[in-house]
Design a protein around this motif. Structure first.
Motif, mmCIF file in Angstrom:
data_model
loop_
_atom_site.group_PDB
_atom_site.id
_atom_site.type_symbol
_atom_site.label_atom_id
_atom_site.label_comp_id
_atom_site.label_asym_id
_atom_site.label_seq_id
_atom_site.Cartn_x
_atom_site.Cartn_y
_atom_site.Cartn_z
ATOM 1 N N MET A 46 1.973 3.593 -7.781
ATOM 2 C CA MET A 46 1.905 3.615 -6.314
ATOM 3 C C MET A 46 1.519 5.025 -5.870
ATOM 4 O O MET A 46 1.335 5.922 -6.698
ATOM 5 C CB MET A 46 3.252 3.191 -5.698
ATOM 6 C CG MET A 46 4.421 4.112 -6.024
ATOM 7 S SD MET A 46 5.941 3.545 -5.213
ATOM 8 C CE MET A 46 7.099 4.807 -5.757
ATOM 9 N N HIS A 47 1.397 5.227 -4.540
ATOM 10 C CA HIS A 47 1.141 6.564 -3.980
ATOM 11 C C HIS A 47 -0.143 7.187 -4.550
ATOM 12 O O HIS A 47 -0.166 8.328 -5.001
ATOM 13 C CB HIS A 47 2.349 7.489 -4.230
ATOM 14 C CG HIS A 47 2.541 8.596 -3.213
ATOM 15 N ND1 HIS A 47 1.876 9.796 -3.307
ATOM 16 C CD2 HIS A 47 3.309 8.685 -2.103
ATOM 17 C CE1 HIS A 47 2.254 10.570 -2.294
ATOM 18 N NE2 HIS A 47 3.115 9.921 -1.552
ATOM 19 N N TYR A 48 -1.249 6.377 -4.525
ATOM 20 C CA TYR A 48 -2.559 6.871 -4.961
ATOM 21 C C TYR A 48 -3.626 6.182 -4.122
ATOM 22 O O TYR A 48 -3.416 5.086 -3.596
ATOM 23 C CB TYR A 48 -2.801 6.592 -6.461
ATOM 24 C CG TYR A 48 -2.873 5.130 -6.806
ATOM 25 C CD1 TYR A 48 -1.713 4.417 -7.099
ATOM 26 C CD2 TYR A 48 -4.090 4.441 -6.807
ATOM 27 C CE1 TYR A 48 -1.753 3.065 -7.385
ATOM 28 C CE2 TYR A 48 -4.146 3.086 -7.095
ATOM 29 C CZ TYR A 48 -2.974 2.404 -7.381
ATOM 30 O OH TYR A 48 -3.025 1.060 -7.646
ATOM 31 N N GLY B 151 0.821 -1.197 0.000
ATOM 32 C CA GLY B 151 0.000 0.000 0.000
ATOM 33 C C GLY B 151 0.859 1.252 0.000
ATOM 34 O O GLY B 151 2.006 1.241 0.460
ATOM 35 N N HIS B 152 0.310 2.364 -0.543
ATOM 36 C CA HIS B 152 1.018 3.637 -0.671
ATOM 37 C C HIS B 152 2.362 3.423 -1.379
ATOM 38 O O HIS B 152 2.360 2.884 -2.497
ATOM 39 C CB HIS B 152 1.154 4.304 0.708
ATOM 40 C CG HIS B 152 1.290 5.793 0.637
ATOM 41 N ND1 HIS B 152 0.361 6.594 0.034
ATOM 42 C CD2 HIS B 152 2.256 6.635 1.084
ATOM 43 C CE1 HIS B 152 0.741 7.861 0.114
ATOM 44 N NE2 HIS B 152 1.908 7.902 0.750
ATOM 45 N N SER B 153 3.485 3.779 -0.766
ATOM 46 C CA SER B 153 4.774 3.541 -1.436
ATOM 47 C C SER B 153 5.559 2.410 -0.784
ATOM 48 O O SER B 153 6.763 2.269 -1.022
ATOM 49 C CB SER B 153 5.608 4.828 -1.432
ATOM 50 O OG SER B 153 4.968 5.828 -2.193
ATOM 51 N N GLY C 141 10.316 6.834 -5.177
ATOM 52 C CA GLY C 141 10.020 7.699 -4.036
ATOM 53 C C GLY C 141 8.903 8.654 -4.412
ATOM 54 O O GLY C 141 8.047 8.334 -5.239
ATOM 55 N N ASP C 142 8.886 9.814 -3.777
ATOM 56 C CA ASP C 142 7.975 10.881 -4.203
ATOM 57 C C ASP C 142 8.749 11.763 -5.156
ATOM 58 O O ASP C 142 9.856 12.236 -4.828
ATOM 59 C CB ASP C 142 7.541 11.735 -3.005
ATOM 60 C CG ASP C 142 6.416 11.116 -2.202
ATOM 61 O OD1 ASP C 142 5.924 10.033 -2.590
ATOM 62 O OD2 ASP C 142 6.020 11.730 -1.193
ATOM 63 N N THR C 143 8.201 12.030 -6.333
ATOM 64 C CA THR C 143 8.937 12.874 -7.276
ATOM 65 C C THR C 143 8.013 13.457 -8.335
ATOM 66 O O THR C 143 6.948 12.916 -8.610
ATOM 67 C CB THR C 143 10.082 12.080 -7.958
ATOM 68 O OG1 THR C 143 10.923 12.978 -8.692
ATOM 69 C CG2 THR C 143 9.553 11.012 -8.896
ATOM 70 N N ARG D 120 6.185 11.560 6.736
ATOM 71 C CA ARG D 120 5.627 10.511 7.596
ATOM 72 C C ARG D 120 5.012 9.359 6.811
ATOM 73 O O ARG D 120 4.960 8.231 7.306
ATOM 74 C CB ARG D 120 4.589 11.099 8.559
ATOM 75 C CG ARG D 120 3.419 11.789 7.881
ATOM 76 C CD ARG D 120 2.434 12.359 8.892
ATOM 77 N NE ARG D 120 1.569 11.334 9.458
ATOM 78 C CZ ARG D 120 0.462 10.864 8.872
ATOM 79 N NH1 ARG D 120 0.086 11.320 7.692
ATOM 80 N NH2 ARG D 120 -0.275 9.941 9.461
ATOM 81 N N ASP D 121 4.554 9.640 5.590
ATOM 82 C CA ASP D 121 3.963 8.561 4.794
ATOM 83 C C ASP D 121 5.039 7.715 4.098
ATOM 84 O O ASP D 121 4.713 6.849 3.281
ATOM 85 C CB ASP D 121 2.947 9.109 3.777
ATOM 86 C CG ASP D 121 3.524 10.117 2.808
ATOM 87 O OD1 ASP D 121 4.329 10.978 3.241
ATOM 88 O OD2 ASP D 121 3.186 10.057 1.607
ATOM 89 N N HIS D 122 6.315 7.958 4.451
ATOM 90 C CA HIS D 122 7.425 7.147 3.901
ATOM 91 C C HIS D 122 8.303 6.596 5.015
ATOM 92 O O HIS D 122 8.596 5.407 5.045
ATOM 93 C CB HIS D 122 8.235 7.980 2.890
ATOM 94 C CG HIS D 122 7.377 8.377 1.740
ATOM 95 N ND1 HIS D 122 7.356 7.689 0.548
ATOM 96 C CD2 HIS D 122 6.438 9.359 1.625
ATOM 97 C CE1 HIS D 122 6.444 8.224 -0.249
ATOM 98 N NE2 HIS D 122 5.876 9.247 0.386
ATOM 99 N N LEU D 123 8.705 7.480 5.954
ATOM 100 C CA LEU D 123 9.441 7.002 7.129
ATOM 101 C C LEU D 123 8.538 6.038 7.914
ATOM 102 O O LEU D 123 8.988 4.990 8.380
ATOM 103 C CB LEU D 123 9.871 8.190 8.000
ATOM 104 C CG LEU D 123 10.752 7.903 9.207
ATOM 105 C CD1 LEU D 123 12.043 7.214 8.809
ATOM 106 C CD2 LEU D 123 11.059 9.198 9.971
HETATM 107 MN MN MN Z 1 4.470 10.849 -0.025
#
Ligand code: MN
Ligand code: NI
Length: 231
Positions: free
Chosen positions: A188-190, A7-9, A139-141, A51-54
């Protein structure tokens, strides 16, 4: 190599050469899958401090007694919290297990930790190589032209954020897929939160029609086997 989307990333990459968990945002993610019951981890990789990655990285690093691999400033933050931060930086590559290496590549985003938004160095993506298979976690980009350089590494799979607002959205992610030329593209990340609602199947159709990559849409908890010679 086996890839499981949590889920997420958050992704788990398992291979004979080693196993890594990336961006484990699990306990506060409303749509996260559970970690497999039996798991031998070699390292946790964290792309940036948000926080949504760490996520649960600190707790999981302590529980599994594994290092957190991150850009130096974020790794130092992790070390200050009582776990082992494994420092690296953009352009570097390290072995985290006998048969698994991790390269740190640029991402166009920001990075900070905690509610005070303390600086956490540069955000990054990771290219994980194990058993002759290679996976890029963006990652986020935003989309950026130097994704064409990452393509030179020869990617079997590209994991791309499509949520929009905080990262590239679907149209730019299709552009990214064209630059990256991976065998398989996985979004991902949706849909974790209303602010990043997207239709992954519409994205998949665009990838199929407008790039040379094959799209794969996973459900949280679903595993994808990265076949030999998929590029
Ligand atoms: Mn993020
Ligand atoms: Ni972020």
């Amino acid at each position: 190599m086996r890839l499981t989307w949590l889920g997420h990333s958050a992704h788990l990459l398992e291979s004979a050469g080693g196993t890594v968990l990336i961006d484990p945002f699990l306990s506060n993610n409303p749509v996260a899958a559970r970690l497999p019951e039996s798991l031998h981890l070699d390292a946790i990789l964290v792309t940036h401090g948000h926080r949504d990655h760490l996520g649960d990285a600190l707790e999981l690093a302590a529980r599994f007694d594994v290092p957190i691999v991150a850009v130096a400033e974020l790794a130092d933050h992790c070390s200050s919290q009582g776990v082992t931060g494994e420092r690296m930086n953009l352009g570097g590559q390290i072995d985290v297990a006998a048969g698994l290496s991790v390269a740190c590549v640029p991402a166009v985003h920001t990075s900070s930790v905690g509610v005070d938004r303390l600086p956490a160095g540069a955000p990054c993506g990771f290219v994980v190589t194990a058993n002759d298979r290679r996976v890029y976690h963006a990652g986020d980009t935003a989309v950026f032209g130097d994704m064409a350089l990452i393509a030179n590494m020869g990617l079997d799979v590209a994991l791309l954020p499509i949520g929009g607002r905080f990262t590239m959205g679907p149209d730019d992610a299709v552009h990214a897929a064209r630059l990256l030329q991976a065998g398989t593209v996985i979004p991902m990340h949706y849909n974790t939160f209303p602010a990043i609602s997207q239709d992954p199947h519409a994205f998949a159709t665009q990838v199929r029609e407008e790039t040379s990559s094959t799209p794969v849409v996973l459900q949280p908890g679903e595993t994808y086997e990265i076949a030999a010679g998929s590029t």
